[in-house]
Design a protein around this motif. Structure first.
Motif, PDB file in Angstrom:
ATOM      1  N   GLU A  74       1.199  -1.325   0.421  1.00 11.58           N
ATOM      2  CA  GLU A  74      -0.488   0.101  -0.081  1.00 11.58           C
ATOM      3  C   GLU A  74       1.468   1.456   0.201  1.00 11.58           C
ATOM      4  O   GLU A  74       0.384   2.009  -0.443  1.00 11.58           O
ATOM      5  N   ARG A  76       3.414   2.090  -1.512  1.00  6.65           N
ATOM      6  CA  ARG A  76       4.515   2.338  -3.217  1.00  6.65           C
ATOM      7  C   ARG A  76       3.689   3.404  -3.919  1.00  6.65           C
ATOM      8  O   ARG A  76       4.586   4.131  -4.565  1.00  6.65           O
ATOM      9  N   THR A  77       1.837   3.118  -3.072  1.00  9.57           N
ATOM     10  CA  THR A  77       1.536   4.295  -4.443  1.00  9.57           C
ATOM     11  C   THR A  77       1.693   5.738  -3.417  1.00  9.57           C
ATOM     12  O   THR A  77       1.527   7.001  -4.571  1.00  9.57           O
ATOM     13  N   PRO A  81       3.989   8.430  -6.183  1.00  7.46           N
ATOM     14  CA  PRO A  81       2.784   9.001  -7.247  1.00  7.46           C
ATOM     15  C   PRO A  81       2.550   9.350  -7.791  1.00  7.46           C
ATOM     16  O   PRO A  81       3.683   9.365  -8.518  1.00  7.46           O
TER      17      PRO A  81
END
Length: 530
Positions: A74, A76-77, A81
């Motif tokens: 989670e 990684r975003t 971005p």
């Protein structure tokens, strides 16, 4: 569904009812609710047509164990971005302008004062208030040039007013609590009255011992045991009256004076007498180290080496850096700084700190400082040179004293590239790389079919090494040539011109001998004698 046309009277035709007229008889409710426009129908047909031809999108199964996810977590975003376009960035910034913190509480910046100031006012140039009058320096404000008595006198001004407001009392001052006078008598004291006499007779009585042994009631066995095992005030501890069995001048502890022949002197040869200067120097250094340790304990925050240096500098009127010894001793004694003059003066004279009854006090303070390294004195040769080189019994047994100096000898073995020999001369028509990059070996043909020279350990490089004239002459004379001095000088000069190395190789000299073969004839000799 049956139609309701012409069954009701519309009394308000200007009001339109919601929905669609049910003019199609026989339609179901489902067909009536399904109303598609031509555009919706065309889009639906196109979608279904593309859905059949499109490739299925592969979606991996979700990881059940979070440890095996790797980078697909989670966070990684958040760490990576999606890149926003300029339009998206502008929209986000415009949305942030509605918050108060965007204008008044900027991160890393101060609040913008321009909207609250009059029009045309520059906050970087205009200042408010009255300019302070800098009539005194910071040094005078922090540390004013006042004496101790002046500060104490000014401190007592308005002291009575500060008692009640700030509870400020001097050291030993009685606190006045304003108690009522009839109920409180300030002259009353608590406790028992002391036996005070202004003549001081009670002090003399307390300091005088009327009896050496106090008279107390105790057991005789216990009193005798305590008298034997415990030390008395002012006397050395001597359990079980051991002092009666010892000599009269017996003292405890390590003797301060060393014997003439200690362990160090007994380990030397009999013809090496003890060095008196070395013994004295050790005593001097011992006293110096004791003085240095005492000074390290003596120097505190209240008394530093700089204070002692200032006192010595005060008596040095001409600023020469030297003081008489008596003046130096008096200044040191005023600061409770004493040392053993008998042991330290010879050491200071040896270090050239004391010269002609004057001392270099700054240099003295440098060597007694605890931060300075120890004294570096010269090495004392108290052992004669004839006794410095000796043989032990084990060395004499195995002849280890016959040492061989191999510093100038070459290492063991023969290297592949003979850097230890002189550089050979490249022959006429030869290759220089063969002499520089190859070892002592010759070509493959010579290795398979060695010549006479190779059998005797010679290679073609040995014929191209520069040789000295006496080596060449002895070599060719052993072979059988008879060359006089004039002819040899002629051949040598011509060989030096050809090789241009200052020497001549065997190959060049042999060619010259063959060239002038008519003048030098080779004799027949026996190989055994050669």
């Amino acid at each position: 569904m049956a139609s309701n046309e012409n069954k009701f009277i519309d009394r308000a035709p200007f009001i339109l009812a919601a929905g669609k007229l049910s003019d199609n008889l026989g339609d179901s409710v489902a067909n009536c609710l399904k109303q598609y426009s031509v555009d919706d129908a065309s889009k639906a047909l196109k979608y279904f047509a593309n859905a059949k031809n499109a490739k299925p999108v592969y979606e991996p199964e979700p990881y059940k164990n979070k440890i095996q996810r790797g980078v697909y977590t989670e966070i990684r975003t958040i760490l990576q971005p999606a890149v926003k376009t300029r339009y998206q960035t502008l929209i986000n910034e415009l949305k942030e302008t509605s918050y108060e913190s965007h204008w008044n509480k900027c991160i890393g910046k101060s609040r913008d004062p321009i909207p609250g100031l009059p029009k045309g006012l520059n906050p970087l140039e205009v200042t408010f208030g009255i300019k302070s009058n800098k009539d005194e320096s910071v040094k005078e404000l922090v540390n004013p040039p006042k004496g101790v008595y002046q500060v104490l006198t000014e401190n007592q001004i308005a002291h009575e007013m500060y008692k009640k407001s700030h509870n400020d009392y001097n050291v030993g001052e009685r606190i006045c609590r304003n108690y009522l006078s009839p109920a409180f008598d300030s002259s009353k004291r608590f406790g028992e009255r002391t036996k005070f006499d202004p003549r001081g007779i009670w002090v003399r009585c307390a300091c005088t011992w009327h009896q050496n042994e106090p008279v107390v009631y105790t057991n005789k066995i216990q009193a005798d045991f305590l008298n034997k095992t415990r030390n008395k005030l002012g006397e050395c501890l001597r359990p079980n009256n051991i002092g009666e069995q010892l000599p009269k001048d017996f003292v405890y502890g390590k003797p301060a004076v060393r014997d003439l022949y200690g362990v160090e002197e007994l380990l030397k040869d009999g013809d090496c007498p003890p060095c008196q200067f070395k013994r004295d120097l050790k005593c001097w250094l011992m006293s110096f180290n004791k003085m240095k340790q005492n000074l390290f304990k003596r120097f505190t925050l209240e008394f530093t080496p700089n204070d002692l240096a200032k006192s010595l500098l005060y008596y040095d009127g001409d600023q020469s850096g030297t003081l008489p010894l008596e003046t130096f001793y008096k200044v040191c004694s005023c600061h409770r700084f004493t040392f053993d003059r008998a042991n330290l003066e010879p050491l200071l004279r040896l270090l050239s700190i004391i010269c002609e009854d004057k001392i270099l006090y700054m240099k003295f303070l440098d060597i007694v400082d605890s931060k300075t390294p120890p004294l570096q004195l010269m090495k004392i040769q108290d052992v004669p040179e004839r006794n410095q080189y000796y043989l032990s019994s084990s060395q004499a047994a195995v002849c280890d004293y016959l040492l061989i100096n191999n510093a100038s000898s070459p290492p063991a073995g023969i290297p592949s590239i003979r850097y230890d020999l002189s550089r050979p001369i490249v022959p006429h028509g030869g290759c220089r790389a063969d002499l520089e990059n190859l070892g002592d070996e010759c070509s493959a043909a010579i290795l398979l079919n060695p010549s006479v020279y190779c059998n005797y350990g010679l290679s073609f490089r040995d014929f191209f090494l520069p040789r000295k004239p006496d080596v060449l002459r002895s070599l060719f004379e052993k072979v059988g040539y008879e060359i006089d001095d004039a002819s040899f000088e002629k051949l040598w000069t011509e060989g030096v011109d050809q090789d241009k190395t200052g020497s001549v190789c065997v190959d060049t000299f042999n060619n010259l001998v063959q060239k002038y073969n008519g003048e030098h004839k080779k004799l027949k000799i026996d190989e055994a004698t050669c």
